[in-house]
Design a protein around this motif. Structure first.
Motif, PDB file in Angstrom:
ATOM      1  N   VAL A  21      72.658  15.950  46.515  1.00 47.61           N
ATOM      2  CA  VAL A  21      72.705  17.336  47.001  1.00 47.61           C
ATOM      3  C   VAL A  21      71.926  18.244  46.044  1.00 47.61           C
ATOM      4  N   LEU A  22      72.074  18.002  44.745  1.00 50.33           N
ATOM      5  CA  LEU A  22      71.349  18.785  43.739  1.00 50.33           C
ATOM      6  C   LEU A  22      69.843  18.622  43.917  1.00 50.33           C
ATOM      7  N   PHE A  23      69.401  17.383  44.087  1.00 51.16           N
ATOM      8  CA  PHE A  23      67.975  17.132  44.236  1.00 51.16           C
ATOM      9  C   PHE A  23      67.409  17.766  45.515  1.00 51.16           C
ATOM     10  N   LEU A  24      68.231  17.807  46.570  1.00 54.64           N
ATOM     11  CA  LEU A  24      67.758  18.330  47.854  1.00 54.64           C
ATOM     12  C   LEU A  24      67.965  19.841  48.011  1.00 54.64           C
ATOM     13  N   SER A  25      68.741  20.441  47.118  1.00 55.70           N
ATOM     14  CA  SER A  25      69.069  21.866  47.260  1.00 55.70           C
ATOM     15  C   SER A  25      67.847  22.793  47.239  1.00 55.70           C
ATOM     16  N   PRO A  26      66.745  22.446  46.546  1.00 56.46           N
ATOM     17  CA  PRO A  26      65.584  23.353  46.581  1.00 56.46           C
ATOM     18  C   PRO A  26      64.755  23.257  47.863  1.00 56.46           C
ATOM     19  N   VAL A  27      65.146  22.426  48.818  1.00 52.60           N
ATOM     20  CA  VAL A  27      64.350  22.261  50.039  1.00 52.60           C
ATOM     21  C   VAL A  27      64.052  23.597  50.722  1.00 52.60           C
ATOM     22  N   THR A  29      63.787  26.495  49.431  1.00 49.26           N
ATOM     23  CA  THR A  29      62.818  27.193  48.583  1.00 49.26           C
ATOM     24  C   THR A  29      61.410  26.679  48.838  1.00 49.26           C
ATOM     25  N   PHE A  30      61.263  25.353  48.929  1.00 43.81           N
ATOM     26  CA  PHE A  30      59.926  24.787  49.117  1.00 43.81           C
ATOM     27  C   PHE A  30      59.426  24.943  50.545  1.00 43.81           C
ATOM     28  N   ILE A  31      60.322  25.071  51.506  1.00 43.88           N
ATOM     29  CA  ILE A  31      59.901  25.410  52.868  1.00 43.88           C
ATOM     30  C   ILE A  31      59.286  26.812  52.864  1.00 43.88           C
ATOM     31  N   ILE A  33      57.941  28.332  50.230  1.00 44.14           N
ATOM     32  CA  ILE A  33      56.683  28.247  49.493  1.00 44.14           C
ATOM     33  C   ILE A  33      55.575  27.697  50.382  1.00 44.14           C
ATOM     34  N   TRP A  34      55.888  26.648  51.143  1.00 36.98           N
ATOM     35  CA  TRP A  34      54.892  26.007  52.000  1.00 36.98           C
ATOM     36  C   TRP A  34      54.435  26.961  53.108  1.00 36.98           C
ATOM     37  N   LYS A  35      55.374  27.684  53.717  1.00 32.72           N
ATOM     38  CA  LYS A  35      55.028  28.612  54.794  1.00 32.72           C
ATOM     39  C   LYS A  35      54.156  29.755  54.294  1.00 32.72           C
ATOM     40  N   LYS A  36      54.467  30.256  53.082  1.00 35.91           N
ATOM     41  CA  LYS A  36      53.706  31.374  52.533  1.00 35.91           C
ATOM     42  C   LYS A  36      52.426  30.915  51.841  1.00 35.91           C
ATOM     43  N   GLY A  37      52.358  29.616  51.517  1.00 35.26           N
ATOM     44  CA  GLY A  37      51.176  29.111  50.834  1.00 35.26           C
ATOM     45  C   GLY A  37      51.056  29.606  49.412  1.00 35.26           C
ATOM     46  N   SER A  38      52.189  30.051  48.854  1.00 34.03           N
ATOM     47  CA  SER A  38      52.187  30.609  47.500  1.00 34.03           C
ATOM     48  C   SER A  38      53.530  30.321  46.827  1.00 34.03           C
ATOM     49  N   VAL A  39      53.485  30.066  45.508  1.00 36.34           N
ATOM     50  CA  VAL A  39      54.726  29.807  44.755  1.00 36.34           C
ATOM     51  C   VAL A  39      55.395  31.105  44.322  1.00 36.34           C
ATOM     52  N   GLU A  40      54.726  32.253  44.585  1.00 37.79           N
ATOM     53  CA  GLU A  40      55.265  33.568  44.236  1.00 37.79           C
ATOM     54  C   GLU A  40      55.730  33.568  42.767  1.00 37.79           C
ATOM     55  N   GLN A  41      56.986  33.998  42.538  1.00 38.31           N
ATOM     56  CA  GLN A  41      57.489  34.042  41.153  1.00 38.31           C
ATOM     57  C   GLN A  41      58.383  32.847  40.807  1.00 38.31           C
ATOM     58  N   TYR A  42      58.413  31.858  41.681  1.00 37.55           N
ATOM     59  CA  TYR A  42      59.226  30.682  41.397  1.00 37.55           C
ATOM     60  C   TYR A  42      58.654  29.927  40.200  1.00 37.55           C
ATOM     61  N   SER A  43      59.561  29.461  39.355  1.00 41.07           N
ATOM     62  CA  SER A  43      59.144  28.737  38.156  1.00 41.07           C
ATOM     63  C   SER A  43      59.125  27.228  38.420  1.00 41.07           C
ATOM     64  N   PRO A  44      58.089  26.517  37.948  1.00 43.84           N
ATOM     65  CA  PRO A  44      58.049  25.061  38.103  1.00 43.84           C
ATOM     66  C   PRO A  44      58.881  24.334  37.051  1.00 43.84           C
ATOM     67  N   VAL A  87      57.006  18.765  42.942  1.00 45.65           N
ATOM     68  CA  VAL A  87      55.918  19.100  42.012  1.00 45.65           C
ATOM     69  C   VAL A  87      54.569  19.056  42.737  1.00 45.65           C
ATOM     70  N   THR A  88      54.418  18.087  43.644  1.00 47.80           N
ATOM     71  CA  THR A  88      53.179  17.998  44.425  1.00 47.80           C
ATOM     72  C   THR A  88      52.987  19.245  45.280  1.00 47.80           C
ATOM     73  N   LEU A  89      54.058  19.696  45.936  1.00 46.71           N
ATOM     74  CA  LEU A  89      53.990  20.916  46.736  1.00 46.71           C
ATOM     75  C   LEU A  89      53.666  22.125  45.861  1.00 46.71           C
ATOM     76  N   PHE A  90      54.242  22.137  44.664  1.00 47.23           N
ATOM     77  CA  PHE A  90      53.984  23.239  43.736  1.00 47.23           C
ATOM     78  C   PHE A  90      52.503  23.263  43.352  1.00 47.23           C
ATOM     79  N   LEU A  91      51.924  22.077  43.130  1.00 47.70           N
ATOM     80  CA  LEU A  91      50.505  21.990  42.794  1.00 47.70           C
ATOM     81  C   LEU A  91      49.635  22.481  43.948  1.00 47.70           C
TER      82      LEU A  91
END
Length: 252
Positions: A21-27, A29-31, A33-44, A87-91
Motif C-alpha cells: 500500500v505504501l509503494f502504491l500510495s503515490p499513484v 500523484t503520478f497520474i 504528474i503524467w496528465k500535466k506533463g510536469s512534476v511541478e513542486q513534487y520532490s523526487p 522514477v522513470t515517470l519523474f524523468l
C-alpha cells in the motif's frame, strides 16, 4: 498455543501488505504528474530514497546474505519495480538540470549497490558478517527513506500548505513502519527495528503536520482559484473592449 515464529510470520505478511500500500500510495500523484506533463513542486527525493532502500533490503534478504528472509525479498523486490516506474515517470516529466540530477542519482545508486554486493559476497565469508554489513547499510538507508519527506515537511511549514505532501503516502508510511517494527521486535532484529522505529516517528510527524495545515491549505487553494477566475474575467473584458474598438473604427 501459537508460536512466536507463527505470529512473526503473520505480522510479516501484514507488513508486506502495508508496504505494498505504501509503494502504491503515490499513484494518484503520478497520474496528476503524467496528465500535466510536469512534476511541478513534487520532490523526487522520497522515491529515489525508497528505491535505494529496496535494493539494499533485497540484497539483505538473499539466501547468501541472510537466509530464511523470503518475506523481506518479496516485498522489497516488488517495491523496487514500483519505485523504478515512479522514477522513470519523474524523468519523463522533468526538464533540464532536474532531470539530469535524478538520472545521475539513480545510476549512482545502482552502481553502489552492485559494488556492495560484489564486495560482501566475496570478502565476507559468514552469514553473520554479511548480514551485519548489509544490515547496517539497511539501517542507514531505511532511516533515509523515512526521513526523505523532511524536505517537503520544511516546505509545508514555510508555506502552511500540505498540497504537495500527500496524506495517503504519510498514512501508508506510518502503518508500514508500525507493522515492520512489530515484526522485528518479536524475534529481535536490530537492523529492521531501528529504521522502522524511527519511521513511526517521522511518519507520525507528517500526519500531525497534515492535521495542522489542512484548513489553511484549503484556503490557499480557494484563493488561487478565485485569483485565476479574476484573471480570466479580466482577459475576457479586455478582449471584448478590443473587439468593440475594432468595430467602431470600421464604421468610420
Amino acid at each position: 498455543m501459537v508460536s512466536p515464529d507463527t505470529i512473526r510470520t503473520a505480522i510479516g505478511v501484514i507488513g508486506n501488505g502495508t508496504a505494498l500500500v505504501l509503494f502504491l500510495s503515490p499513484v494518484p500523484t503520478f497520474i496528476r504528474i503524467w496528465k500535466k506533463g510536469s512534476v511541478e513542486q513534487y520532490s523526487p527525493v522520497p522515491y529515489i530514497a525508497t528505491l535505494l532502500n529496496c535494493m539494499i533490503w533485497v540484497l539483505y534478504g538473499l539466501p547468501l546474505v541472510h537466509p530464511h528472509s523470503m518475506l523481506v525479498i518479496t516485498i522489497n523486490g516488488t517495491g523496487l519495480v514500483i519505485e523504478l516506474t515512479y522514477v522513470t515517470l519523474f524523468l519523463l516529466c522533468s526538464r533540464g538540470a532536474a532531470r539530469r540530477k535524478v538520472f545521475l542519482l539513480v545510476v549512482t545508486e545502482i552502481v553502489f549497490v552492485g559494488v556492495v554486493a560484489v564486495l560482501v559476497l566475496n570478502l565476507a565469508h559468514t552469514y553473520e558478517r554479511r548480514s551485519m554489513i548489509v544490515g547496517i547499510l539497511g539501517v542507514l538507508f531505511g532511516i533515509g527513506m523515512y526521513a526523505a519527506p523532511l524536505s517537503i515537511m520544511k516546505i509545508v511549514i514555510q508555506t502552511k500548505s500540505v498540497e504537495y505532501m500527500p496524506l495517503s503516502l504519510s498514512l501508508a508510511s506510518l502503518v508500514n513502519a508500525i507493522s515492520w517494527t512489530a515484526y522485528a521486535l518479536i524475534k529481535f532484529d536490530l537492523y529492521i527495528t531501528i529504521p522502522n522505529g524511527l519511521g513511526v516517528l517521522f511518519a507520525g510527524a507528517q500526519v500531525v503536520l497534515y492535521a495542522i495545515y489542512y484548513k489553511s491549505t484549503q484556503e490557499i487553494i480557494e484563493a488561487s482559484k478565485r485569483k485565476a477566475n479574476q484573471v480570466a474575467m479580466t482577459e475576457v473584458v479586455v478582449n471584448d473592449g478590443k473587439t468593440n474598438n475594432h468595430v467602431g473604427a470600421s464604421l468610420y
